[in-house]
Design an enzyme around this catalytic site. Structure first.
Site, short mmCIF file in Angstrom:
data_model
loop_
_atom_site.label_atom_id
_atom_site.label_comp_id
_atom_site.label_asym_id
_atom_site.label_seq_id
_atom_site.Cartn_x
_atom_site.Cartn_y
_atom_site.Cartn_z
N HIS A 262 0.87 -1.19 0.00
CA HIS A 262 0.00 0.00 0.00
C HIS A 262 0.90 1.23 0.00
O HIS A 262 1.68 1.44 0.94
CB HIS A 262 -0.85 0.06 1.27
CG HIS A 262 -2.03 -0.85 1.29
ND1 HIS A 262 -1.95 -2.21 1.43
CD2 HIS A 262 -3.37 -0.57 1.19
CE1 HIS A 262 -3.17 -2.73 1.44
NE2 HIS A 262 -4.04 -1.76 1.29
N GLU B 16 -1.25 6.40 -1.36
CA GLU B 16 -2.68 6.54 -1.05
C GLU B 16 -2.82 7.74 -0.11
O GLU B 16 -3.19 8.82 -0.54
CB GLU B 16 -3.21 5.26 -0.39
CG GLU B 16 -4.68 5.31 -0.04
CD GLU B 16 -5.13 4.14 0.85
OE1 GLU B 16 -4.28 3.43 1.42
OE2 GLU B 16 -6.35 3.96 1.00
ZN LIG Z 1 -6.22 -1.76 0.90
#
Ligand SMILES: [Zn+2]
Length: 364
Positions: free
Chosen positions: A215, A218
């Protein structure tokens, strides 16, 4: 007011029904955000979990993003605080994992990589990491036997928690050696939590044969996408939408053939992207970045993968041919052994009526 896909996408529309019939691939879905509301109520009753209400509709605002929520990370993540209370036993985890696969199959998802966070699940019911991982593996295998879907599992560890915890989780996953487990994922709070300390752990995972997804880009900027690729050797990036802010990072992602697991509704609801017309997915696709479309947390966001494809078409103006490229990008980026990935690609090309020479991911 939080984003609601159903104000943009009409499930009675012709286009929605067309997309519902497409075979689909999901690369980014969290088990913890994939719980049926009806199951929550039943589990609460069985395990005497105190809830503000036992009516499914009245429970909705506590576990699902609704119009009344603010569009920010705090509001989005607060739902998980309630959801976490439900993982009271391994039986509950097994049921939720089984139903998550079943729900995906009902949406015509043919291949799914489902990720989960063993540390969070084990903490709630005082089970070991091994027990939790084995429970999810077995539940997913059981669901596969009953439905036309194939599933891989991704183990998530959090960057805001210690490397020691992540190491224990990885050790447990490697000891179990379940063939369903295909990758290690770094999740959690991006801001103020560098991926650097996790470098040896991700090296170890890669050497043990696991794929890597992270990740990044974001809740923090494009530098985190660069870090995920250069430090952790990420093959795929969870979200990664903020790569668009730095042309050098876009170039890096293209050159390294990194696939972005984009989750439009999630980005809108968590405030990563303030306005739908600003969502960078169409631009990233236009720039020949390998983009895929995913749900992130379908029950939390009250969406299916069909909804997300319809949103990309109706809300973001992406033509169906670009959506097909996104689906094929997902096939090419599946964490499967080479021969099985080739078969998946062939099956999807055939079912979607695509010529062999078309719909190759950019820069293959
Ligand atoms: Zn996620």
């Amino acid at each position: 007011m939080a984003f609601n896909v159903h104000h943009v996408v009409n499930r009675d529309s012709k286009i929605w029904h067309t997309l519902a019939t497409w075979p689909k691939i999901e690369l980014h879905r969290h088990l913890e955000g994939s719980v049926r509301l009806t199951t929550l109520v039943e589990v609460a009753r069985t395990h005497q979990i105190e809830l503000p209400t036992y009516n499914v509709e009245a429970l909705r605002p506590y576990v699902q993003v609704t119009d009344q929520d603010a569009a920010n990370a705090t509001a989005f993540l607060s739902k998980f605080n309630v959801l976490r209370r439900f993982y009271r036993s391994l039986d509950v985890i097994a049921r939720i994992a089984y139903e998550a696969v079943e729900d995906a199959a009902l949406d015509n998802v043919r291949y799914m990589e489902l990720r989960f966070t063993p540390h969070a699940l084990a903490r709630q019911n005082k089970a070991s990491y091994q027990e939790v991982i084995l429970t999810v593996c077995e539940a997913v295998e059981a669901a596969e036997r009953e439905h036309a879907i194939r599933v891989g599992l991704i183990i998530s560890v959090n960057r805001h928690e210690s490397v020691t915890i992540a190491q224990r989780v990885l050790n447990a996953a490697l000891e179990i050696n379940c063939p369903k487990i295909v990758a290690l994922d770094l999740a959690g709070k991006e801001v103020g939590h560098s991926a650097q300390p996790f470098r040896p752990l991700f090296r170890q995972a890669q050497e043990a044969g696991l794929h890597i997804t992270v990740h990044a880009g974001e809740w923090d900027g494009p530098h985190n996408v660069r870090e995920a690729v250069e430090v952790l050797n990420a093959e795929r990036i969870g979200h990664g939408v903020r790569a668009i802010e730095d042309s050098e990072v876009v170039r890096l992602v293209r050159e390294r053939k990194i696939t972005l697991e984009v989750c439009p509704t999630s980005n809108m609801q968590s405030g990563v992207v303030p306005y739908l017309q600003n969502h960078p997915l169409p631009d990233l696709a236009y720039l020949n970045v390998r983009t895929t479309i995913n749900t992130d947390d379908p029950s939390l966001s009250n969406i299916t993968l069909t909804d997300e494809l319809a949103l990309a078409h109706v809300g973001l103006g992406m033509p169906l041919s670009t959506l097909k490229t996104c689906v094929m990008n997902a096939a090419f980026a599946a964490f499967l052994p080479d021969a099985e990935r080739d078969q998946l690609i062939a099956d999807f090309r055939s079912e979607m009526g695509l010529n062999d020479t078309l719909y190759r991911p950019p820069h293959i």
